[in-house]
Structure formats: C-alpha cells, structure tokens
Design a protein around this motif. Structure first.
Motif, PDB file in Angstrom:
ATOM      1  N   ALA A 120      75.329  51.335 107.946  1.00 56.58           N
ATOM      2  CA  ALA A 120      73.885  51.241 108.211  1.00 56.58           C
ATOM      3  C   ALA A 120      73.219  50.247 107.269  1.00 56.58           C
ATOM      4  N   ARG A 121      73.621  50.250 105.999  1.00 57.40           N
ATOM      5  CA  ARG A 121      73.016  49.329 105.038  1.00 57.40           C
ATOM      6  C   ARG A 121      73.399  47.879 105.352  1.00 57.40           C
ATOM      7  N   VAL A 122      74.647  47.665 105.726  1.00 58.47           N
ATOM      8  CA  VAL A 122      75.079  46.316 106.097  1.00 58.47           C
ATOM      9  C   VAL A 122      74.342  45.851 107.350  1.00 58.47           C
ATOM     10  N   ARG A 123      74.198  46.751 108.320  1.00 62.77           N
ATOM     11  CA  ARG A 123      73.496  46.392 109.556  1.00 62.77           C
ATOM     12  C   ARG A 123      72.053  45.967 109.259  1.00 62.77           C
ATOM     13  N   ASP A 124      71.350  46.760 108.440  1.00 63.76           N
ATOM     14  CA  ASP A 124      69.962  46.422 108.113  1.00 63.76           C
ATOM     15  C   ASP A 124      69.880  45.115 107.338  1.00 63.76           C
ATOM     16  N   ALA A 125      70.829  44.913 106.413  1.00 66.95           N
ATOM     17  CA  ALA A 125      70.805  43.694 105.596  1.00 66.95           C
ATOM     18  C   ALA A 125      71.073  42.455 106.443  1.00 66.95           C
ATOM     19  N   THR A 126      72.004  42.560 107.390  1.00 63.66           N
ATOM     20  CA  THR A 126      72.303  41.393 108.229  1.00 63.66           C
ATOM     21  C   THR A 126      71.157  41.106 109.201  1.00 63.66           C
ATOM     22  N   LEU A 127      70.515  42.142 109.696  1.00 59.67           N
ATOM     23  CA  LEU A 127      69.351  41.929 110.554  1.00 59.67           C
ATOM     24  C   LEU A 127      68.255  41.187 109.799  1.00 59.67           C
ATOM     25  N   GLY A 128      67.962  41.632 108.578  1.00 59.68           N
ATOM     26  CA  GLY A 128      66.933  40.970 107.787  1.00 59.68           C
ATOM     27  C   GLY A 128      67.293  39.537 107.460  1.00 59.68           C
ATOM     28  N   ALA A 129      68.565  39.319 107.120  1.00 62.38           N
ATOM     29  CA  ALA A 129      68.999  37.957 106.792  1.00 62.38           C
ATOM     30  C   ALA A 129      68.863  37.042 108.000  1.00 62.38           C
ATOM     31  N   ASN A 130      69.269  37.520 109.179  1.00 61.11           N
ATOM     32  CA  ASN A 130      69.170  36.699 110.380  1.00 61.11           C
ATOM     33  C   ASN A 130      67.730  36.397 110.753  1.00 61.11           C
ATOM     34  N   GLU A 131      66.836  37.342 110.502  1.00 62.57           N
ATOM     35  CA  GLU A 131      65.431  37.117 110.796  1.00 62.57           C
ATOM     36  C   GLU A 131      64.810  36.041 109.902  1.00 62.57           C
ATOM     37  N   HIS A 132      65.446  35.780 108.761  1.00 59.27           N
ATOM     38  CA  HIS A 132      64.901  34.812 107.800  1.00 59.27           C
ATOM     39  C   HIS A 132      65.925  33.724 107.504  1.00 59.27           C
ATOM     40  N   ALA A 133      66.648  33.331 108.570  1.00 54.64           N
ATOM     41  CA  ALA A 133      67.760  32.391 108.413  1.00 54.64           C
ATOM     42  C   ALA A 133      67.330  30.932 108.442  1.00 54.64           C
ATOM     43  N   ASP A 134      66.052  30.654 108.697  1.00 54.64           N
ATOM     44  CA  ASP A 134      65.617  29.260 108.795  1.00 54.64           C
ATOM     45  C   ASP A 134      65.603  28.563 107.446  1.00 54.64           C
ATOM     46  N   LEU A 135      65.518  29.317 106.384  1.00 49.93           N
ATOM     47  CA  LEU A 135      65.458  28.696 105.059  1.00 49.93           C
ATOM     48  C   LEU A 135      66.847  28.209 104.672  1.00 49.93           C
ATOM     49  N   PRO A 136      66.997  26.917 104.332  1.00 50.80           N
ATOM     50  CA  PRO A 136      68.316  26.408 103.933  1.00 50.80           C
ATOM     51  C   PRO A 136      68.837  27.140 102.704  1.00 50.80           C
ATOM     52  N   TYR A 137      70.150  27.311 102.690  1.00 46.54           N
ATOM     53  CA  TYR A 137      70.781  28.066 101.608  1.00 46.54           C
ATOM     54  C   TYR A 137      70.432  27.522 100.236  1.00 46.54           C
ATOM     55  N   GLU A 138      70.346  26.195 100.107  1.00 41.16           N
ATOM     56  CA  GLU A 138      70.071  25.643  98.786  1.00 41.16           C
ATOM     57  C   GLU A 138      68.677  26.000  98.289  1.00 41.16           C
ATOM     58  N   ARG A 139      67.740  26.297  99.231  1.00 35.96           N
ATOM     59  CA  ARG A 139      66.407  26.711  98.811  1.00 35.96           C
ATOM     60  C   ARG A 139      66.395  28.172  98.383  1.00 35.96           C
ATOM     61  N   ILE A 140      67.337  28.950  98.897  1.00 41.80           N
ATOM     62  CA  ILE A 140      67.435  30.346  98.450  1.00 41.80           C
ATOM     63  C   ILE A 140      67.870  30.403  96.997  1.00 41.80           C
TER      64      ILE A 140
END
Length: 444
Positions: A353-373
């Motif tokens: 459940a925690r992995v599912r929620d974390a991946t959903l949140g990450a995908n929802e905010h995937a537009d930011l390039p990794y180097e900016r994270i």
C-alpha cells in the motif's frame, strides 16, 4: 541494462491502481488526470525548422554535462543486441538503417556548446556506419559485440546510431544497434525495431508520418515548465523527500571510493513460473500492479540488508504523455525517487500500500526533470518488457541478447521481466563495491 529498461507507469498504470484507493484519494487523482489531459490538449507541440540550433531537453542537458565532465566514457551508450535467425539481405539492412536515420532526426543530431550552454543541431542524413565481421561461433560473436558496445561517442561529431553485424552462419547473425542515451531511451528500442523492419521490407507507407521531431519536443518542454509550474512541482518533492536519508547504506564488500568508476557487472536468475503467477495474484488481491508488488518486495530486501527504515529507490517513467511523442525515438524518460518507510512494523500488505501510494504521487509529479529534484539515487528499479524487444527483420526472427558491458551507473539496478518460463530478474552492480558472490546471495 538500465537503458534497455521500460517502465510500468504513466496514466494507464494510474488508472489500474485507482480501485485500491480511498474515495477521497481516487477523486484527487482523477481530478489531476483531467487537469493533465486539459494541459496536453491545449499545448500541442509545434514543429520547427531542421538545422536551427535549439536548446537541449532537461534530461539531455544533464547527460551532456556529465559527458563533458568525463569525456570518452561509454557509460551512457545504449546497446541493443539481437540474434537474427533466417535469411538476411545486408544491402536491404543498410538501406533500412539509412532511412531510419532520415526518419528520426535525433539520430543525426549534433550537440555543441554555444558559450556556456549546449544546443542541438539536426544534420542532413548520411549513411549509417554498418560494420560487418565474421565469427566462428556464437561465443565469439557475443565477445565482438560487447567490444563494439563500449566504443564512445563524440556528441559533437558522430552520428548517434551505429550498427555491427556479425555473421556466424549463412542464416545466423548477431546485430548490434548502438546509440547514445542522449538520443534514445528504453521505449525507443521497440520503436527502432518496428520501424527498421518496415523499412527493410520496403513497407515505408505503413509508417505514419512523424508530426514532430525530438528537437521540437525539447523546445516545447522548455516553454512548458514555467516558473510557477516548476515551483509547484518542487513543493511536492521537497515535502516528499524532507529528511530522507542521503544514502542507502547497503553493506558493501569494499569501502566506497570518492568518485565512482562506473565499472560494473550483471547477474541474472530465473524464478519459476509459480512465483510469477503468485506476483500477479498478489497484485490482483491488493488492487494494484505487478510493478508495485515487485518493487515492494525489492524494498523489503533493501530494508533487510541496510537495516534502514527509510528507503528511497529510483524508478523510471516514459515521459511520453503527448500523443505526438508515441512513435518518436528519443530521450523522454525521467527518473523518479520513490520513498517508503518501514515505521510501525508494517506487514507486507502495508508495504504494498505504501509503495502504491508513493508511486502514484511520483507519477502525478513526474514533469519535473530528475536533476531539478536534486536527490541522489543509489539503487534503481525498472521493469523490463522482454516481449516488446522481440520482433522480425523481414523473414528473419529477431531474439534479444542481454549484454554485460561491464558498466553500472548505480550501486544496484534491478530489472525484473515476466517471461514464458517465469520471472527473470537481472541485477547490475558496481564492481568497486560488491563481489559477485554478494550479488548471487541477494538474488537468491
């Protein structure tokens, strides 16, 4: 390996996961999807003129700067090796390769410095370098291919597609298509093979015309990520990664050097079919995907080895949300950190459940390039779609070959793949940190 890797993420994955969410979370995700669709509908990517210098995409710029810091490296080569069984016409192959580069301008793009900033310029088509060699047996052919796969690219001068064809027998060849990650991501492999087959057969008319080229996407991406949008995305990632451990402290066989050498190796194991079936069954029971179940299992493994209760693992998303990008070769994928905690003695169901929620949140905010994270990732997890790598070249059957290039960009990269025989799990690792025996134990 990593670069042959595809993802199990994006909008389709999000939709499959909604049934496992609470009504409030489901409504939130559906609203964000509607907003994303609206943004996509109102922001079609315009086409520019070939030959004009344009900025690099954010992902390209990061790779370009890494190349400038360590010139001559082959760490970001993307080798696609395959066995070709059946009759093969080399002249038709050469013609198809040339037409492939003509179709996909990114494969004939040069990357140069304009002052302190890099730009990319699409060059006119030219013949692809097709090296033809003979080998006495498959073992020798694979050795030749591994050597060819480590030849570095000069991003300012070289064409970004090379081919090596090793003849083992009249109807048995090994073909290597070598590109650079700045021009090709994991999803590009299937597109490349599909287009190459059509061009080899002379079925050019079956390929839909490309509405845009990669350089158009790069310019568009820069215009879309305005300051307000970047700040919105940064806010999510700052909150999500607040107080996260800077490093995953896995027990290594040797002290960590000050600078990584990217020397690596790869180990693979095949888990039986009943294990693969159990993964699918567990995913159904938890209203999620096999990707989430396998990532949860990997998180548990890392937790047990590191004894850390706060684990961050990198995953890959395709970054092809716009319909114009679906048939393009290029570097669209993005790396996202997925953070999961083991607080309060969770069960494995809790971790799923925690992995599912974390991946959903990450995908929802995937537009930011990794180097900016701006968060260091030591360990990567990415599903491999082995079925997508299978295909044909004319009347010949194409079977992918897994190459161990002796390179590892991360401490560990794990790539599970469902096959007809079960679940194949590959692990790429840094040899300056781990012994082979350690990786064998981890895979066990």
């Amino acid at each position: 390996m990593t670069d042959a890797i595809t993802r199990a993420s994006g909008e389709d994955t999000l939709l499959r996961q909604l049934d496992g969410l609470s009504p409030a979370k489901r409504a939130f995700v559906e609203q964000r999807l509607r907003e994303a669709r609206a943004r996509a509908a109102s922001s079609a990517i315009p086409r520019g003129e070939e030959g004009e210098p344009v900025p690099l995409s954010f992902a390209q710029e990061l790779l370009w700067r890494l190349e400038q810091a360590a010139p001559g490296t082959s760490a970001y080569n993307v080798p696609r090796a395959m066995q070709v069984r059946g009759e093969l016409d080399v002249s038709l192959l050469q013609t198809a390769l040339d037409k492939l580069v003509e179709r996909h301008a990114i494969l004939r793009t040069s990357f140069i410095a304009d002052g302190d900033e890099p730009v990319q310029i699409v060059r006119p088509p030219r013949a692809v370098s097709l090296t033809q060699l003979d080998a006495e047996n498959a073992e020798e052919a694979h050795r030749i291919i591994r050597e060819q796969a480590t030849a570095p690219f000069d991003l300012a001068k070289d064409s970004l597609l090379r081919a090596t064809l090793v003849r083992v027998a009249p109807e048995d060849h090994v073909l290597l298509l070598l590109s650079h990650h700045i021009a090709s991501d994991g999803s590009s492999g299937g597109i490349m093979l599909r287009d190459l087959d059509a061009l080899y057969r002379g079925d050019d008319g079956t390929l839909a015309p490309l509405a845009i080229q990669y350089s158009d996407f790069a310019s568009w991406q820069r215009s879309q990520l305005n300051d307000a949008r970047v700040e919105e995305l940064l806010g999510y990632w700052r909150t999500t990664l607040a107080s996260a451990p800077a490093r995953l402290e896995l027990p290594t066989d040797r002290p960590r050097p000050l600078a990584p050498a990217f020397a690596g190796a790869r180990r693979t194991t095949l888990l039986p079919r009943h294990v693969a079936d159990a993964v699918h069954q567990t995913a159904r029971e938890h209203a999620t995907t096999p990707f989430v179940v396998l990532l949860a299992a990997f998180e548990v493994l890392l937790h047990r080895y590191s004894r850390q209760d706060d684990i961050v693992v990198g995953t890959v998303v395709t970054g092809r949300g716009q319909p114009e990008l679906e048939g393009l070769i290029g570097y669209f994928s993005n790396t996202l950190p997925v953070r999961v905690t083991f607080e309060n003695a969770p069960t494995f169901s809790d971790i799923i459940a925690r992995v599912r929620d974390a991946t959903l949140g990450a995908n929802e905010h995937a537009d930011l390039p990794y180097e900016r994270i701006a968060f260091g990732i030591d360990v990567m997890f990415a599903m491999i779609d082995e079925g997508a790598a299978l295909g044909e070249l004319g009347d010949a059957v194409v079977v992918p070959i897994a190459l161990d290039r002796g390179v590892a960009k991360f401490d560990l990269t794990i790539g599970p793949a469902f096959t007809d025989d079960g679940l194949r799990v590959g692990m790429e690792y840094r040899t300056d940190l781990f012994d082979d025996a350690t990786i064998v134990r981890m895979l066990g």
